[in-house]
Design a protein around this motif. Structure first.
Motif, PDB file in Angstrom:
ATOM      1  N   LEU A   1      -1.683  19.176   5.809  1.00 41.70           N
ATOM      2  CA  LEU A   1      -0.881  18.159   5.143  1.00 41.70           C
ATOM      3  C   LEU A   1      -1.808  17.018   4.745  1.00 41.70           C
ATOM      4  CD1 LEU A   1       0.930  19.714   7.316  1.00 41.70           C
ATOM      5  CD2 LEU A   1       2.428  17.721   7.218  1.00 41.70           C
ATOM      6  N   THR A   2      -1.560  16.438   3.565  1.00 38.20           N
ATOM      7  CA  THR A   2      -2.430  15.357   3.131  1.00 38.20           C
ATOM      8  C   THR A   2      -1.643  14.076   2.874  1.00 38.20           C
ATOM      9  OG1 THR A   2      -2.303  15.911   0.782  1.00 38.20           O
ATOM     10  CG2 THR A   2      -4.005  17.007   2.086  1.00 38.20           C
ATOM     11  N   CYS A   3      -2.331  12.964   2.998  1.00 37.29           N
ATOM     12  CA  CYS A   3      -1.763  11.637   2.789  1.00 37.29           C
ATOM     13  C   CYS A   3      -2.801  10.811   2.047  1.00 37.29           C
ATOM     14  CB  CYS A   3      -1.435  11.008   4.142  1.00 37.29           C
ATOM     15  SG  CYS A   3      -0.883   9.287   4.095  1.00 37.29           S
ATOM     16  N   GLY A   4      -2.427  10.283   0.890  1.00 35.82           N
ATOM     17  CA  GLY A   4      -3.327   9.465   0.105  1.00 35.82           C
ATOM     18  C   GLY A   4      -2.820   8.038   0.032  1.00 35.82           C
ATOM     19  N   ALA A   5      -3.725   7.080   0.252  1.00 29.38           N
ATOM     20  CA  ALA A   5      -3.357   5.670   0.209  1.00 29.38           C
ATOM     21  C   ALA A   5      -3.793   5.044  -1.114  1.00 29.38           C
ATOM     22  CB  ALA A   5      -4.009   4.927   1.375  1.00 29.38           C
TER      23      ALA A   5
ATOM     24  N   ASN B   1       0.844  -1.192   0.000  1.00 33.10           N
ATOM     25  CA  ASN B   1       0.000   0.000   0.000  1.00 33.10           C
ATOM     26  C   ASN B   1       0.880   1.243   0.000  1.00 33.10           C
ATOM     27  OD1 ASN B   1      -2.064   1.867   0.324  1.00 33.10           O
ATOM     28  ND2 ASN B   1      -3.182   0.577   1.770  1.00 33.10           N
ATOM     29  N   VAL B   2       0.837   1.978  -1.081  1.00 33.98           N
ATOM     30  CA  VAL B   2       1.690   3.153  -1.229  1.00 33.98           C
ATOM     31  C   VAL B   2       0.966   4.384  -0.680  1.00 33.98           C
ATOM     32  CG1 VAL B   2       2.885   4.656  -2.862  1.00 33.98           C
ATOM     33  CG2 VAL B   2       2.825   2.182  -3.250  1.00 33.98           C
ATOM     34  N   LEU B   3       1.668   5.093   0.186  1.00 31.90           N
ATOM     35  CA  LEU B   3       1.126   6.335   0.745  1.00 31.90           C
ATOM     36  C   LEU B   3       1.811   7.520   0.075  1.00 31.90           C
ATOM     37  CD1 LEU B   3       1.017   5.462   4.559  1.00 31.90           C
ATOM     38  CD2 LEU B   3      -0.726   5.092   2.816  1.00 31.90           C
TER      39      LEU B   3
END
Lengths: 107, 122
Positions: free
Chosen positions: A21-25, A2-4
């Motif tokens: 700040l954002t983080c998408g999985a 799973n790439v973040l």
């Protein structure tokens, strides 16, 4: 795996401003996301777990939100000690993975 | 207060071995799952290995499986990482970390050691 993906890579802010700040999985992780702060030359520190729960001793200006594939860390009112690198981490899919980080720098 | 103090590490040639330790204090060590993670120069964080609180269960990242061994001595409140068959790709700052949850496995990393640098180079 799973790439973040964290964005932006660098955030130039002034003390007192609000940082987002954002983080998408790449795959849904529910709310199984943590956020860490790493100050220069120091080990990472857990800030937020399960997407929105502050770890012990973490100031209320740090908040997390999101579920599924999209997550946000908000720092409301940057203090001088908040200028650091922030990483997200997922624990839903093995192996547990981290994003590449967002550096919050002084404008 | 929780403290994780790491020792060991250093420079080694490809194919070599290293072992380092992580001494824990300020909490009941035998109640916590423990982890090793690493951070290559200029790169992000990578989880390496985990060991259950009683030491009976271990898991490894694919990149190190078969070469690294995580272990612990609960009587001495100490965590270990034995690294064999080192390659250039293993060059990194290695951290021990305590699991966030007491008595279980959260797979979040609540407290971290100060880090130990490993340099693999000929």
């Amino acid at each position: 795996e799973n790439v973040l993906t964290q964005s932006p890579a660098t955030l130039s802010m002034s003390p007192g401003e609000r940082a987002t700040l954002t983080c998408g999985a790449s795959q849904s992780v529910g709310t199984n996301i943590a956020w860490y702060q790493q100050r220069r030359g120091q080990a990472p520190r857990l800030l937020i777990y399960d997407a929105s729960n502050r770890a012990t001793g973490i100031p209320a200006r740090f908040s997390g939100s999101g579920s599924g594939t999209d997550f946000t860390l908000t720092i409301s009112g940057l203090e001088p000690e908040d200028f650091a690198v922030y990483y997200c981490q997922q624990r839903y899919n093995w192996p547990w993975t981290f994003g590449r980080g967002t550096k919050v720098e002084i404008k | 207060q929780v403290h994780l103090v790491q020792s060991g590490g250093g420079a080694v040639q490809p194919g070599g071995s290293l072992r380092f330790s992580c001494a824990a204090s300020g909490f009941i060590f035998s109640n916590y799952t423990m982890h090793w993670l690493r951070q290559a120069p200029g790169k992000g964080l990578e989880w390496v290995a985990v060991i259950s609180s009683d030491g009976t269960n271990t898991y490894y990242a694919a990149a190190v499986k078969g070469r690294f061994t995580i272990s612990r001595d609960n009587s001495k409140n100490t965590l270990f990482l034995q690294m064999n068959g080192l390659t250039n790709d293993d060059t990194a700052l290695y951290y021990c970390a305590r699991d966030h949850r007491e008595g279980g496995r959260s797979y979040y990393f609540g407290y971290w050691g100060q880090g130990t640098l490993v340099t693999v180079s000929s």
